[in-house]
Design a protein around this motif. Structure first.
Motif, PDB file in Angstrom:
ATOM      1  N   ALA A  70       0.823  -1.211   0.000  1.00 31.23           N
ATOM      2  CA  ALA A  70       0.000   0.000   0.000  1.00 31.23           C
ATOM      3  C   ALA A  70       0.857   1.260   0.000  1.00 31.23           C
ATOM      4  O   ALA A  70       0.404   2.322  -0.455  1.00 31.23           O
ATOM      5  N   GLN A  71       2.087   1.147   0.498  1.00 31.36           N
ATOM      6  CA  GLN A  71       2.996   2.289   0.538  1.00 31.36           C
ATOM      7  C   GLN A  71       3.910   2.347  -0.689  1.00 31.36           C
ATOM      8  O   GLN A  71       4.864   3.133  -0.718  1.00 31.36           O
ATOM      9  N   GLY A  72       3.635   1.512  -1.682  1.00 33.00           N
ATOM     10  CA  GLY A  72       4.390   1.555  -2.925  1.00 33.00           C
ATOM     11  C   GLY A  72       5.671   0.752  -2.909  1.00 33.00           C
ATOM     12  O   GLY A  72       6.448   0.798  -3.874  1.00 33.00           O
ATOM     13  N   LEU A  73       5.926   0.012  -1.835  1.00 29.56           N
ATOM     14  CA  LEU A  73       7.134  -0.800  -1.745  1.00 29.56           C
ATOM     15  C   LEU A  73       6.869  -2.211  -2.240  1.00 29.56           C
ATOM     16  O   LEU A  73       5.772  -2.763  -2.049  1.00 29.56           O
ATOM     17  N   GLY A  74       7.873  -2.804  -2.888  1.00 32.02           N
ATOM     18  CA  GLY A  74       7.788  -4.212  -3.217  1.00 32.02           C
ATOM     19  C   GLY A  74       8.160  -5.046  -2.003  1.00 32.02           C
ATOM     20  O   GLY A  74       8.715  -4.545  -1.020  1.00 32.02           O
ATOM     21  N   VAL A  75       7.858  -6.326  -2.064  1.00 30.91           N
ATOM     22  CA  VAL A  75       8.176  -7.256  -0.984  1.00 30.91           C
ATOM     23  C   VAL A  75       9.224  -8.249  -1.467  1.00 30.91           C
ATOM     24  O   VAL A  75       9.064  -8.878  -2.515  1.00 30.91           O
ATOM     25  N   ALA A  76      10.294  -8.370  -0.707  1.00 35.86           N
ATOM     26  CA  ALA A  76      11.285  -9.429  -0.914  1.00 35.86           C
ATOM     27  C   ALA A  76      10.979 -10.500   0.118  1.00 35.86           C
ATOM     28  O   ALA A  76      11.205 -10.313   1.310  1.00 35.86           O
ATOM     29  N   GLU A  77      10.456 -11.604  -0.356  1.00 38.53           N
ATOM     30  CA  GLU A  77       9.889 -12.633   0.516  1.00 38.53           C
ATOM     31  C   GLU A  77      10.859 -13.770   0.792  1.00 38.53           C
ATOM     32  O   GLU A  77      11.698 -14.112  -0.048  1.00 38.53           O
ATOM     33  N   ALA A  78      10.695 -14.365   1.977  1.00 42.13           N
ATOM     34  CA  ALA A  78      11.406 -15.592   2.363  1.00 42.13           C
ATOM     35  C   ALA A  78      12.918 -15.443   2.249  1.00 42.13           C
ATOM     36  O   ALA A  78      13.620 -16.357   1.828  1.00 42.13           O
ATOM     37  N   MET A  79      13.407 -14.280   2.668  1.00 47.79           N
ATOM     38  CA  MET A  79      14.843 -14.048   2.677  1.00 47.79           C
ATOM     39  C   MET A  79      15.343 -14.009   4.111  1.00 47.79           C
ATOM     40  O   MET A  79      14.659 -14.444   5.024  1.00 47.79           O
ATOM     41  N   ASP A  80      16.553 -13.483   4.342  1.00 50.79           N
ATOM     42  CA  ASP A  80      17.107 -13.584   5.691  1.00 50.79           C
ATOM     43  C   ASP A  80      16.317 -12.760   6.706  1.00 50.79           C
ATOM     44  O   ASP A  80      16.282 -13.118   7.883  1.00 50.79           O
ATOM     45  N   THR A  81      15.640 -11.691   6.283  1.00 52.19           N
ATOM     46  CA  THR A  81      14.814 -10.933   7.222  1.00 52.19           C
ATOM     47  C   THR A  81      13.674 -11.789   7.755  1.00 52.19           C
ATOM     48  O   THR A  81      13.219 -11.604   8.889  1.00 52.19           O
ATOM     49  N   ALA A  82      13.205 -12.729   6.958  1.00 48.50           N
ATOM     50  CA  ALA A  82      12.159 -13.660   7.380  1.00 48.50           C
ATOM     51  C   ALA A  82      12.725 -14.840   8.166  1.00 48.50           C
ATOM     52  O   ALA A  82      12.048 -15.854   8.327  1.00 48.50           O
ATOM     53  N   GLN A  83      13.967 -14.697   8.655  1.00 45.97           N
ATOM     54  CA  GLN A  83      14.663 -15.721   9.437  1.00 45.97           C
ATOM     55  C   GLN A  83      14.965 -16.972   8.620  1.00 45.97           C
ATOM     56  O   GLN A  83      15.031 -18.075   9.140  1.00 45.97           O
ATOM     57  N   ARG A  84      15.173 -16.780   7.325  1.00 48.03           N
ATOM     58  CA  ARG A  84      15.558 -17.900   6.479  1.00 48.03           C
ATOM     59  C   ARG A  84      16.918 -18.411   6.936  1.00 48.03           C
ATOM     60  O   ARG A  84      17.892 -17.655   7.008  1.00 48.03           O
ATOM     61  N   GLY A  85      17.005 -19.671   7.274  1.00 49.91           N
ATOM     62  CA  GLY A  85      18.238 -20.236   7.783  1.00 49.91           C
ATOM     63  C   GLY A  85      18.484 -19.943   9.246  1.00 49.91           C
ATOM     64  O   GLY A  85      19.479 -20.381   9.806  1.00 49.91           O
ATOM     65  N   MET A  86      17.562 -19.225   9.883  1.00 44.66           N
ATOM     66  CA  MET A  86      17.664 -18.915  11.311  1.00 44.66           C
ATOM     67  C   MET A  86      16.305 -19.124  11.978  1.00 44.66           C
ATOM     68  O   MET A  86      15.835 -18.295  12.750  1.00 44.66           O
TER      69      MET A  86
END
Length: 385
Positions: A70-86
């Motif tokens: 809604a704020q015009g940003l894209g989403v980078a999904e299932a990466m390290d911010t999503a605790q991928r590998g952690m």
């Protein structure tokens, strides 16, 4: 009214909460750059440590992604911010990709998703063929869901490769068979110590040459590269050496305003974990970049750097803890519980400073609620605020 906060040196300080929150914009994507926010996941607080694997609160997790779109940003999904590998395993990541890609289609939101090799058992070597097969499985799933792919760095490849030849072999094959152009991600060891020596060299100059050789070998299959080395000079060097048409996405959560603004010769797009907590400011800055240019963009975004540098302070891989803390304080989720118990990865003084810096920026839609939640957290630690 003020709140007493603990300091890292054992002292204390008084903070007077900001009661002038920032209003997020409602807008479409920026024109001058591409902005992706890597997004965190919201754990189910009653099952976050389940023996059967991580349990995600899907409603809250997907609602946060809609807030970014809604704020015009894209989403980078299932990466390290999503605790991928952690804490986030591949089966859960696969479901996250499926659900998020479907939600993105429903609103026309941009999305790219992390593709890796984390279904391979850790603790034993894997051949390049096995690593390639693991990547292929995840790439096929992501493309079948209709999302763009980010080829993340592989712990298995870093552990099993003897030199650059294995990297050239694995990535070359993946690029030849990808259905659409992908983003190649170079994640430095400050984010994941198991990725030291990636691309077959400990020397960064040599590693850069291997990385760019892979890109230049199939430029039509590389939409962009994501550089997460926290080294602004090296990122500028890399983006100037990229083939025409290949984007450079900054993953530098310490120098992002200057890298995105550019130097008059080149500029970076953005795929950043820090955009998760500072999304409203990043969105307004993106609008300013389109309308007014780099100077106004930096005027808005530069004040966020102290918060970013605090969140991403060593050990950098634990930045997710601060990200989820701020989402809870902002009211985007109802608890401060993380997959794998990662909410305990940072000290109370660290969390207190994150609250203070975010509050000064006006990032809490309801400052009173943020203050009350911070007081409750302090009380859990036995701190009288």
């Amino acid at each position: 009214m003020s709140i007493r906060l603990p300091s890292a040196d054992g002292g204390q300080r008084l903070h007077r909460p900001n009661h002038d929150p920032l209003t997020p914009p409602v807008c479409g994507p920026a024109r001058s750059r591409r902005f992706y926010s890597a997004a965190h996941v919201v754990a189910d607080p009653l099952a976050a440590a389940a023996e059967s694997g991580p349990v995600v609160d899907w409603e809250s997790t997907l609602a946060f992604r809609h807030r970014l779109w809604a704020q015009g940003l894209g989403v980078a999904e299932a990466m390290d911010t999503a605790q991928r590998g952690m804490g986030l395993d591949w089966p859960t990541a696969a479901e996250l990709i499926r659900r998020s890609a479907a939600e993105a289609r429903s609103v026309g939101g941009r999305i790219v998703c992390g593709v890796g090799t984390d279904q391979l058992p850790p603790g034993r070597p894997h051949s390049p063929a096995a690593v390639t097969a693991a990547y292929e499985e995840q790439l096929a799933h992501t493309e079948a869901c209709g999302a763009g792919a980010v080829l993340m760095a592989s712990r298995a490849l870093a552990a099993g490769a003897y030199g650059p030849e294995e990297y050239l072999e694995v990535y070359g094959r993946l690029l030849r068979q990808s259905a659409r152009p992908v983003v190649l991600h170079w994640l430095g060891p400050m984010f994941d110590p198991e990725l030291a020596g990636y691309w077959g060299h400990a020397d960064l100059d040599q590693a850069t040459d291997v990385f760019l050789t892979i890109v230049s070998g199939s430029p039509e299959k590389v939409e962009g590269v994501k550089i997460s080395l926290l080294d602004a000079e090296r990122e500028v060097e890399i983006r100037r050496r990229l083939p025409v048409g290949v984007r450079c996405y900054t993953g530098d959560d310490r120098h992002y305003p200057e890298l995105i603004a550019g130097d008059g010769q080149s500029a970076s797009d953005a795929l950043l974990g820090v955009f998760d907590p500072i999304a409203p400011i990043a969105a307004w800055a993106a609008i300013a970049l389109d309308r007014d240019g780099p100077a106004r963009f930096r005027e808005l975004l530069d004040p966020t750097v102290p918060l970013a540098r605090h969140l991403f302070a060593p050990p950098t891989r634990f930045y997710k803890t601060g990200v989820v803390l701020l989402a809870w304080l902002a009211g985007y989720q109802e608890h401060f519980t993380m997959v794998g118990g990662l909410q305990s990865a940072r000290s109370l003084p660290h969390l207190a400073t994150a609250y203070e810096l975010a509050d000064r920026l006006g990032l809490f839609p309801d400052p009173e609620r943020a203050e009350e939640r911070m007081r409750r957290l302090l009380a859990v630690y036995g701190w009288a605020s």
